[in-house]
Design a protein around this motif. Structure first.
Motif, mmCIF file in Angstrom:
data_model
loop_
_atom_site.group_PDB
_atom_site.id
_atom_site.type_symbol
_atom_site.label_atom_id
_atom_site.label_comp_id
_atom_site.label_asym_id
_atom_site.label_seq_id
_atom_site.Cartn_x
_atom_site.Cartn_y
_atom_site.Cartn_z
ATOM 1 N N ASN A 35 0.836 -1.203 0.000
ATOM 2 C CA ASN A 35 0.000 0.000 0.000
ATOM 3 C C ASN A 35 0.871 1.255 0.000
ATOM 4 O O ASN A 35 1.950 1.266 0.593
ATOM 5 N N PRO A 36 0.390 2.340 -0.652
ATOM 6 C CA PRO A 36 1.176 3.578 -0.675
ATOM 7 C C PRO A 36 1.069 4.316 0.652
ATOM 8 O O PRO A 36 0.005 4.358 1.267
ATOM 9 N N GLU A 37 2.196 4.884 1.107
ATOM 10 C CA GLU A 37 2.211 5.659 2.354
ATOM 11 C C GLU A 37 2.826 7.024 2.066
ATOM 12 O O GLU A 37 3.949 7.109 1.555
ATOM 13 N N PHE A 38 2.090 8.060 2.408
ATOM 14 C CA PHE A 38 2.573 9.431 2.225
ATOM 15 C C PHE A 38 2.624 10.123 3.577
ATOM 16 O O PHE A 38 1.660 10.055 4.339
ATOM 17 N N GLU A 39 3.729 10.803 3.861
ATOM 18 C CA GLU A 39 3.849 11.524 5.129
ATOM 19 C C GLU A 39 4.409 12.915 4.869
ATOM 20 O O GLU A 39 5.456 13.079 4.233
ATOM 21 N N LYS A 40 3.701 13.945 5.381
ATOM 22 C CA LYS A 40 4.139 15.321 5.137
ATOM 23 C C LYS A 40 5.348 15.646 6.001
ATOM 24 O O LYS A 40 5.354 15.372 7.198
ATOM 25 N N ILE A 41 6.380 16.226 5.378
ATOM 26 C CA ILE A 41 7.599 16.578 6.118
ATOM 27 C C ILE A 41 7.921 18.072 6.059
ATOM 28 O O ILE A 41 8.740 18.562 6.830
ATOM 29 N N GLN A 42 7.260 18.809 5.119
ATOM 30 C CA GLN A 42 7.592 20.239 5.005
ATOM 31 C C GLN A 42 6.459 20.994 4.317
ATOM 32 O O GLN A 42 5.783 20.459 3.442
ATOM 33 N N THR A 43 6.258 22.248 4.746
ATOM 34 C CA THR A 43 5.407 23.200 4.026
ATOM 35 C C THR A 43 6.238 24.459 3.846
ATOM 36 O O THR A 43 6.777 24.986 4.817
ATOM 37 N N ILE A 44 6.365 24.923 2.603
ATOM 38 C CA ILE A 44 7.203 26.100 2.335
ATOM 39 C C ILE A 44 6.471 27.043 1.385
ATOM 40 O O ILE A 44 5.871 26.613 0.397
ATOM 41 N N SER A 45 6.491 28.348 1.694
ATOM 42 C CA SER A 45 5.755 29.345 0.917
ATOM 43 C C SER A 45 6.376 29.548 -0.466
ATOM 44 O O SER A 45 7.584 29.404 -0.650
ATOM 45 N N THR A 46 5.512 29.922 -1.428
ATOM 46 C CA THR A 46 6.014 30.285 -2.764
ATOM 47 C C THR A 46 6.251 31.791 -2.870
ATOM 48 O O THR A 46 6.665 32.277 -3.918
ATOM 49 N N LEU A 47 5.965 32.532 -1.781
ATOM 50 C CA LEU A 47 6.056 33.997 -1.816
ATOM 51 C C LEU A 47 7.125 34.522 -0.863
ATOM 52 O O LEU A 47 7.598 33.806 0.013
ATOM 53 N N ASN A 48 7.469 35.796 -1.026
ATOM 54 C CA ASN A 48 8.241 36.510 -0.013
ATOM 55 C C ASN A 48 7.279 36.965 1.087
ATOM 56 O O ASN A 48 6.060 36.939 0.920
ATOM 57 N N ASP A 49 7.826 37.452 2.210
ATOM 58 C CA ASP A 49 6.985 37.994 3.281
ATOM 59 C C ASP A 49 6.229 39.236 2.798
ATOM 60 O O ASP A 49 5.104 39.485 3.190
ATOM 61 N N TYR A 50 6.865 40.005 1.930
ATOM 62 C CA TYR A 50 6.254 41.235 1.402
ATOM 63 C C TYR A 50 5.759 40.932 -0.015
ATOM 64 O O TYR A 50 6.467 41.086 -0.982
ATOM 65 N N HIS A 51 4.548 40.474 -0.160
ATOM 66 C CA HIS A 51 4.064 40.088 -1.487
ATOM 67 C C HIS A 51 2.743 40.770 -1.797
ATOM 68 O O HIS A 51 2.081 41.297 -0.912
ATOM 69 N N ALA A 52 2.387 40.734 -3.074
ATOM 70 C CA ALA A 52 1.115 41.311 -3.514
ATOM 71 C C ALA A 52 -0.038 40.478 -2.986
ATOM 72 O O ALA A 52 0.049 39.259 -2.929
ATOM 73 N N GLY A 53 -1.116 41.159 -2.587
ATOM 74 C CA GLY A 53 -2.306 40.434 -2.139
ATOM 75 C C GLY A 53 -2.967 39.732 -3.317
ATOM 76 O O GLY A 53 -2.727 40.071 -4.478
ATOM 77 N N GLY A 54 -3.801 38.749 -3.025
ATOM 78 C CA GLY A 54 -4.528 38.048 -4.089
ATOM 79 C C GLY A 54 -3.627 37.267 -5.013
ATOM 80 O O GLY A 54 -3.854 37.208 -6.217
ATOM 81 N N SER A 55 -2.574 36.677 -4.473
ATOM 82 C CA SER A 55 -1.648 35.904 -5.307
ATOM 83 C C SER A 55 -2.081 34.448 -5.414
ATOM 84 O O SER A 55 -2.710 33.908 -4.511
ATOM 85 N N ALA A 56 -1.743 33.833 -6.541
ATOM 86 C CA ALA A 56 -2.080 32.427 -6.767
ATOM 87 C C ALA A 56 -0.865 31.705 -7.333
ATOM 88 O O ALA A 56 -0.290 32.149 -8.333
ATOM 89 N N ALA A 57 -0.464 30.619 -6.682
ATOM 90 C CA ALA A 57 0.690 29.848 -7.167
ATOM 91 C C ALA A 57 0.288 29.050 -8.409
ATOM 92 O O ALA A 57 -0.857 28.615 -8.524
ATOM 93 N N SER A 58 1.222 28.879 -9.318
ATOM 94 C CA SER A 58 0.856 28.252 -10.592
ATOM 95 C C SER A 58 1.803 27.128 -10.994
ATOM 96 O O SER A 58 1.460 25.968 -10.907
ATOM 97 N N ALA A 59 3.020 27.472 -11.430
ATOM 98 C CA ALA A 59 3.915 26.471 -12.025
ATOM 99 C C ALA A 59 4.516 25.543 -10.976
ATOM 100 O O ALA A 59 4.594 25.873 -9.789
ATOM 101 N N LEU A 60 4.958 24.383 -11.428
ATOM 102 C CA LEU A 60 5.793 23.493 -10.621
ATOM 103 C C LEU A 60 6.658 22.683 -11.576
ATOM 104 O O LEU A 60 6.166 21.829 -12.295
ATOM 105 N N ASN A 61 7.949 22.995 -11.582
ATOM 106 C CA ASN A 61 8.887 22.304 -12.467
ATOM 107 C C ASN A 61 10.172 21.970 -11.729
ATOM 108 O O ASN A 61 10.575 22.702 -10.827
ATOM 109 N N ILE A 62 10.790 20.871 -12.123
ATOM 110 C CA ILE A 62 12.079 20.471 -11.545
ATOM 111 C C ILE A 62 13.138 20.595 -12.632
ATOM 112 O O ILE A 62 12.888 20.262 -13.793
ATOM 113 N N SER A 63 14.305 21.117 -12.265
ATOM 114 C CA SER A 63 15.377 21.325 -13.240
ATOM 115 C C SER A 63 15.838 20.000 -13.840
ATOM 116 O O SER A 63 15.597 18.926 -13.277
#
Length: 352
Positions: free
Chosen positions: A228-256
């Motif tokens: 069976n598959p097991e998933f466990e959360k180990i981290q949550t990290i923001s896509t923004l800076n502390d000083y960011h525009a309101g109403g932002s929406a994250a979009s892309a996700l790519n790995i080099s």
């Protein structure tokens, strides 16, 4: 030694436009971090494209379902066939790791469609259709199923489907003989976080999920225990800076290309964010989050040399280019923008 040659495929929407070219092919100048248009492919509303794991075929969403192409030695595309997905236009597609099946995610109808792939890379019959059901939190848009991403685990055993409307990722066991899905798990996200895209690490041990409405990436460990598959959360990290525009929406996700870095983007804030991936423990550390000189970066990706970045700016109809200094955490504009109508997705492809 001959220098490696690349092309880039950019998918676009064609709604309300005079031209019918939904895929644009570019020659990539890796040294300069620029792209030169090479060819245009006629296809309606190619909202997403993917390349088979054997690098031979390209698959595209289109209004009637999916269109399949053979990738020629110079990077040009030759149509193989097209196939219906028996429903509303999809928004994402991917193949399993043996390139025997194609999975299509439906944003509008909340449906996963599984299609068998033929020996020539073309698409065959539908082997399964699964509708997500239920009501999420009653918000403006996420109150019913919206499948935004479908991807197999790297061991090719389970299909993960990010449901942006229901705030979770459904996990399905996949029957490779009959092409059937059976749900086995749910990875739940915060209410109204809207999981949008997911990626697996190179070794397949870590899962990354970007959340559109709450602007963060969750990192999970993945392993199979007692079948069976097991998933466990180990981290949550923001896509923004502390000083960011309101109403932002994250979009892309790519790995080099070397799997050392991850790129995401933020609409509203109109920024790209780059993380270093710790390959030992899967964790992300933020290197930079900087503006991309365009509106609504639907996709953003590092060039294969990790020294340049391109942003696809959906609302300004442009691609903008940057030199990247990952040591200093800098993005510097690199030449003028290229006009592209409603760009949505970019893939770099190394020519044989």
């Amino acid at each position: 030694m001959a220098r490696e040659k690349y092309v880039a495929y950019v998918s676009t929407y064609t709604m309300g436009r005079q031209d019918k070219y939904g895929i644009r092919i570019y020659d990539v100048d890796i040294e300069k971090g620029r792209m030169i248009e090479k060819n245009l492919i006629e296809i309606t509303n190619s909202s997403y494209i993917t390349i088979s794991h054997n690098q031979k075929y390209l698959y595209a969403i289109t209004d009637f379902g999916v269109e399949t192409y053979r990738i020629l030695p110079d990077g040009d595309l030759e149509v193989i066939n097209e196939g219906s997905i028996n429903g509303m236009r999809g928004c994402y597609l991917s193949t399993d790791y043996e390139d025997k099946y194609l999975f299509v995610g439906g944003y509008h109808d909340g449906k996963i469609t599984v299609l068998r792939l033929l020996d020539d890379g073309g698409v065959g019959e539908i082997t399964d259709e699964v509708y997500h059901k239920g009501l999420g939190s009653i918000a403006e848009r996420n109150f019913r199923p919206h499948i935004n991403c479908v991807k197999m685990t790297r061991d090719n055993k389970y299909l993960c489907a990010a449901d942006l409307g229901m705030d979770h990722v459904n996990v399905y066991r996949f029957d490779h003989v009959n092409g059937k899905l059976s749900q086995i798990d749910i990875i739940r996200s915060e209410q109204e976080s809207a999981p949008r895209h997911l990626k697996f690490s190179q070794d397949g041990k870590y899962l990354y999920i970007v959340h559109e409405l709450k602007n963060y990436i969750d990192v999970y460990t993945y392993q199979e225990i007692h079948g069976n598959p097991e998933f466990e959360k180990i981290q949550t990290i923001s896509t923004l800076n502390d000083y960011h525009a309101g109403g932002s929406a994250a979009s892309a996700l790519n790995i080099s290309a070397d799997f050392n870095y991850m790129v995401s983007s933020n609409a509203g804030d109109n920024s790209a964010v780059i993380y270093k991936i710790n390959k030992k423990n899967g964790m992300l550390s933020k290197i930079l989050c900087l503006p991309i000189s365009g509106d609504y970066p639907k996709d953003a990706n590092l060039f294969p040399d990790n020294r340049h970045l391109v942003s696809l700016n959906h609302e300004t109809n442009t691609m903008t280019f940057f030199n990247v200094d990952l040591e200093k955490g800098l993005l510097v504009m690199n030449g003028k923008e290229i006009e592209v109508p409603q760009p949505n997705c970019i893939i770099f492809h190394k020519l044989a």
